[in-house]
Design an enzyme around this catalytic site. Structure first.
Site, PDB file in Angstrom:
ATOM      1  N   ALA A  66       0.878  -1.171   0.000  1.00  0.00           N
ATOM      2  CA  ALA A  66       0.000   0.000   0.000  1.00  0.00           C
ATOM      3  C   ALA A  66       0.913   1.218   0.000  1.00  0.00           C
ATOM      4  O   ALA A  66       2.052   1.153   0.457  1.00  0.00           O
ATOM      5  CB  ALA A  66      -0.867  -0.020   1.246  1.00  0.00           C
ATOM      6  N   GLY A 112       0.452  -4.927   0.950  1.00  0.00           N
ATOM      7  CA  GLY A 112      -0.737  -4.970   0.097  1.00  0.00           C
ATOM      8  C   GLY A 112      -0.488  -5.659  -1.243  1.00  0.00           C
ATOM      9  O   GLY A 112      -1.420  -6.176  -1.858  1.00  0.00           O
ATOM     10  N   GLU A 115      -0.827  -9.229  -0.434  1.00  0.00           N
ATOM     11  CA  GLU A 115      -2.260  -9.430  -0.137  1.00  0.00           C
ATOM     12  C   GLU A 115      -3.081  -9.462  -1.427  1.00  0.00           C
ATOM     13  O   GLU A 115      -4.024 -10.236  -1.547  1.00  0.00           O
ATOM     14  CB  GLU A 115      -2.757  -8.331   0.814  1.00  0.00           C
ATOM     15  CG  GLU A 115      -2.190  -8.521   2.224  1.00  0.00           C
ATOM     16  CD  GLU A 115      -2.484  -7.350   3.138  1.00  0.00           C
ATOM     17  OE1 GLU A 115      -2.094  -6.219   2.795  1.00  0.00           O
ATOM     18  OE2 GLU A 115      -3.114  -7.546   4.192  1.00  0.00           O
ATOM     19  N   GLU A 135       4.402  -5.213   7.416  1.00  0.00           N
ATOM     20  CA  GLU A 135       3.653  -4.143   8.096  1.00  0.00           C
ATOM     21  C   GLU A 135       4.108  -3.883   9.526  1.00  0.00           C
ATOM     22  O   GLU A 135       4.144  -2.736   9.970  1.00  0.00           O
ATOM     23  CB  GLU A 135       2.145  -4.471   8.086  1.00  0.00           C
ATOM     24  CG  GLU A 135       1.463  -4.228   6.755  1.00  0.00           C
ATOM     25  CD  GLU A 135       1.547  -5.399   5.790  1.00  0.00           C
ATOM     26  OE1 GLU A 135       2.343  -6.350   6.039  1.00  0.00           O
ATOM     27  OE2 GLU A 135       0.816  -5.392   4.784  1.00  0.00           O
TER      28      GLU A 135
HETATM   29  N1  COA Z   1       4.603   3.046  -0.624  1.00  0.00           N
HETATM   30  C1  COA Z   1       4.998   4.208  -1.168  1.00  0.00           C
HETATM   31  N2  COA Z   1       6.121   4.328  -1.900  1.00  0.00           N
HETATM   32  C2  COA Z   1       6.878   3.222  -2.051  1.00  0.00           C
HETATM   33  C3  COA Z   1       6.518   1.973  -1.503  1.00  0.00           C
HETATM   34  C4  COA Z   1       5.319   1.914  -0.760  1.00  0.00           C
HETATM   35  N3  COA Z   1       4.887   0.774  -0.217  1.00  0.00           N
HETATM   36  N4  COA Z   1       7.465   1.070  -1.833  1.00  0.00           N
HETATM   37  C5  COA Z   1       8.379   1.721  -2.571  1.00  0.00           C
HETATM   38  N5  COA Z   1       8.032   3.018  -2.717  1.00  0.00           N
HETATM   39  C6  COA Z   1       8.742   4.085  -3.442  1.00  0.00           C
HETATM   40  C7  COA Z   1       9.942   4.570  -2.673  1.00  0.00           C
HETATM   41  O1  COA Z   1       9.550   5.542  -1.697  1.00  0.00           O
HETATM   42  C8  COA Z   1      10.765   5.161  -3.790  1.00  0.00           C
HETATM   43  O2  COA Z   1      10.229   6.421  -4.155  1.00  0.00           O
HETATM   44  P1  COA Z   1      11.196   7.700  -4.427  1.00  0.00           P
HETATM   45  O3  COA Z   1      12.068   7.238  -5.576  1.00  0.00           O
HETATM   46  O4  COA Z   1      10.246   8.784  -4.791  1.00  0.00           O
HETATM   47  O5  COA Z   1      11.957   7.911  -3.168  1.00  0.00           O
HETATM   48  C9  COA Z   1      10.504   4.212  -4.960  1.00  0.00           C
HETATM   49  O6  COA Z   1       9.276   3.553  -4.635  1.00  0.00           O
HETATM   50  C10 COA Z   1      11.568   3.164  -5.148  1.00  0.00           C
HETATM   51  O7  COA Z   1      11.746   2.476  -3.925  1.00  0.00           O
HETATM   52  P2  COA Z   1      13.173   2.298  -3.186  1.00  0.00           P
HETATM   53  O8  COA Z   1      12.902   2.087  -1.737  1.00  0.00           O
HETATM   54  O9  COA Z   1      14.075   3.423  -3.560  1.00  0.00           O
HETATM   55  O10 COA Z   1      13.689   0.956  -3.872  1.00  0.00           O
HETATM   56  P3  COA Z   1      14.708  -0.103  -3.250  1.00  0.00           P
HETATM   57  O11 COA Z   1      15.056  -1.025  -4.368  1.00  0.00           O
HETATM   58  O12 COA Z   1      15.797   0.575  -2.515  1.00  0.00           O
HETATM   59  O13 COA Z   1      13.854  -0.926  -2.151  1.00  0.00           O
HETATM   60  C11 COA Z   1      11.904  -2.085  -1.322  1.00  0.00           C
HETATM   61  C12 COA Z   1      12.780  -1.730  -2.540  1.00  0.00           C
HETATM   62  C13 COA Z   1      10.665  -2.798  -1.827  1.00  0.00           C
HETATM   63  C14 COA Z   1      12.683  -2.999  -0.381  1.00  0.00           C
HETATM   64  C15 COA Z   1      11.520  -0.785  -0.588  1.00  0.00           C
HETATM   65  O14 COA Z   1      10.963   0.118  -1.519  1.00  0.00           O
HETATM   66  C16 COA Z   1      10.489  -0.974   0.524  1.00  0.00           C
HETATM   67  O15 COA Z   1      10.823  -1.479   1.589  1.00  0.00           O
HETATM   68  N6  COA Z   1       9.226  -0.563   0.263  1.00  0.00           N
HETATM   69  C17 COA Z   1       8.183  -0.602   1.264  1.00  0.00           C
HETATM   70  C18 COA Z   1       7.679  -2.008   1.449  1.00  0.00           C
HETATM   71  C19 COA Z   1       6.606  -2.039   2.522  1.00  0.00           C
HETATM   72  O16 COA Z   1       6.841  -1.815   3.677  1.00  0.00           O
HETATM   73  N7  COA Z   1       5.384  -2.350   2.093  1.00  0.00           N
HETATM   74  C20 COA Z   1       4.267  -2.525   2.967  1.00  0.00           C
HETATM   75  C21 COA Z   1       3.482  -1.277   3.047  1.00  0.00           C
HETATM   76  S1  COA Z   1       2.124  -1.485   4.158  1.00  0.00           S
END
Ligand code: COA
Length: 260
Positions: A66, A112, A115, A135
């Site tokens: 999400a 999400g 999910e 989460e």
């Molecule tokens: N919500 C909003 N933005 C998100 C996102 C999310 N769940 N997951 C990734 N993004 C965005 C990042 O903020 C980033 O945006 P920016 O370039 O404007 O800063 C872009 O997507 C790329 O992500 P980034 O974190 O730079 O890539 P990465 O390869 O370093 O890491 C992940 C990849 C998936 C490990 C990392 O993005 C992450 O942990 N995301 C969140 C996962 C999460 O907790 N999801 C559950 C949400 S309830």
């Protein structure tokens, strides 16, 4: 609705929905959830479409969760509404859709994203996919059905570990857990889903929709799976698909289901 964050491709009786916010790793914001609801609703109503595949754009992510930026400042009431609305519009909606939905998990499927994949009727992953429910690392819990569907798919102990550690499992581990049905190279992912869709579309759409209903009934506290199966089984006898399927068998020819 004009779609900004998704696009749909149709080829004969198969539709593919691609979530298209690659710069945000296809994170599900409110607009994307609404667009997906409309797309699933529209494709389900189209009698020509027999299978739907859903995937993420780019090579990195199916859906990274999400959209955290949208709910970071929510109150208790807002949080409850977010989960309820999301489950109603997308996650339960997909799980109960009468058209089969296959998730082609082409990269990160987190929160999400996992999910959504779990709400689909089954999942195929590419080797680079990583799946998890992170989460609790954000101080919240899975709210789009994850606490229910993950234990159903992988068992309670594995689900508890995945949820509590907020860790990710590899595609191979997800295969071992039964979370995904196949793992293939990324370029083979959509072709394999299309092949499976082709096998599904040889069969009666009406019977398939009744089967989805009966399987799901066993996973809901307010329905009885066996009773639903009996009712759905009986209902099939009144369909043109049943007449065609049994007649074709007796005439030693391939069935051509009318879908009614
Ligand atoms: N919500 C909003 N933005 C998100 C996102 C999310 N769940 N997951 C990734 N993004 C965005 C990042 O903020 C980033 O945006 P920016 O370039 O404007 O800063 C872009 O997507 C790329 O992500 P980034 O974190 O730079 O890539 P990465 O390869 O370093 O890491 C992940 C990849 C998936 C490990 C990392 O993005 C992450 O942990 N995301 C969140 C996962 C999460 O907790 N999801 C559950 C949400 S309830």
């Amino acid at each position: 609705m004009d779609y900004e964050n998704i696009y749909i491709e149709e080829e004969s009786n198969l539709a593919t929905i691609t979530i298209d916010r690659p710069k945000k790793l296809n994170a599900l914001n409110k607009r994307t959830i609404e667009e997906l609801h409309d797309a699933f609703n529209e494709l389900d109503a189209d009698k020509n479409i027999q299978v739907i595949i859903i995937t993420g754009s780019g090579e990195k992510a199916f859906v990274a969760g999400a959209d955290i930026s949208e709910f970071a400042h929510f109150s208790v009431a807002d949080g409850g509404k977010l989960a309820a609305k999301g489950q109603e519009l997308l996650f339960d909606f997909v799980a109960n859709l009468s058209t089969p939905v296959i998730a082609a998990v082409n990269g990160f499927a987190l929160g999400g994203g996992l999910e959504l994949a779990m709400a689909c009727h089954f999942r195929v992953a590419s080797y680079n996919a990583k799946m998890g429910l992170p989460e609790v690392s954000l101080g919240v819990i899975p709210g789009y059905g994850g606490t229910q569907r993950l234990p159903q798919l992988v068992g309670k102990g594995r689900a508890m570990e995945m949820i509590m550690t907020a860790g990710m499992v590899s595609a191979e581990k997800a295969l071992d857990y039964g979370l995904v049905n196949y793992v293939v190279e990324q370029e083979e992912l959509v072709p394999l889903c299309q092949k499976l869709a082709g096998k599904i579309s040889n069969n009666s759409p009406v019977a398939i929709s009744q089967a989805i209903k009966a399987v799901n009934a066993g996973y809901s506290y307010d329905t009885n799976g066996y009773a639903t199966e009996i009712e759905a089984f009986g209902a099939c006898f009144g369909t043109n698909d049943f007449k065609e399927g049994t007649t074709a068998f007796l005439e030693k020819r391939k069935a051509d289901f009318p879908g009614s």
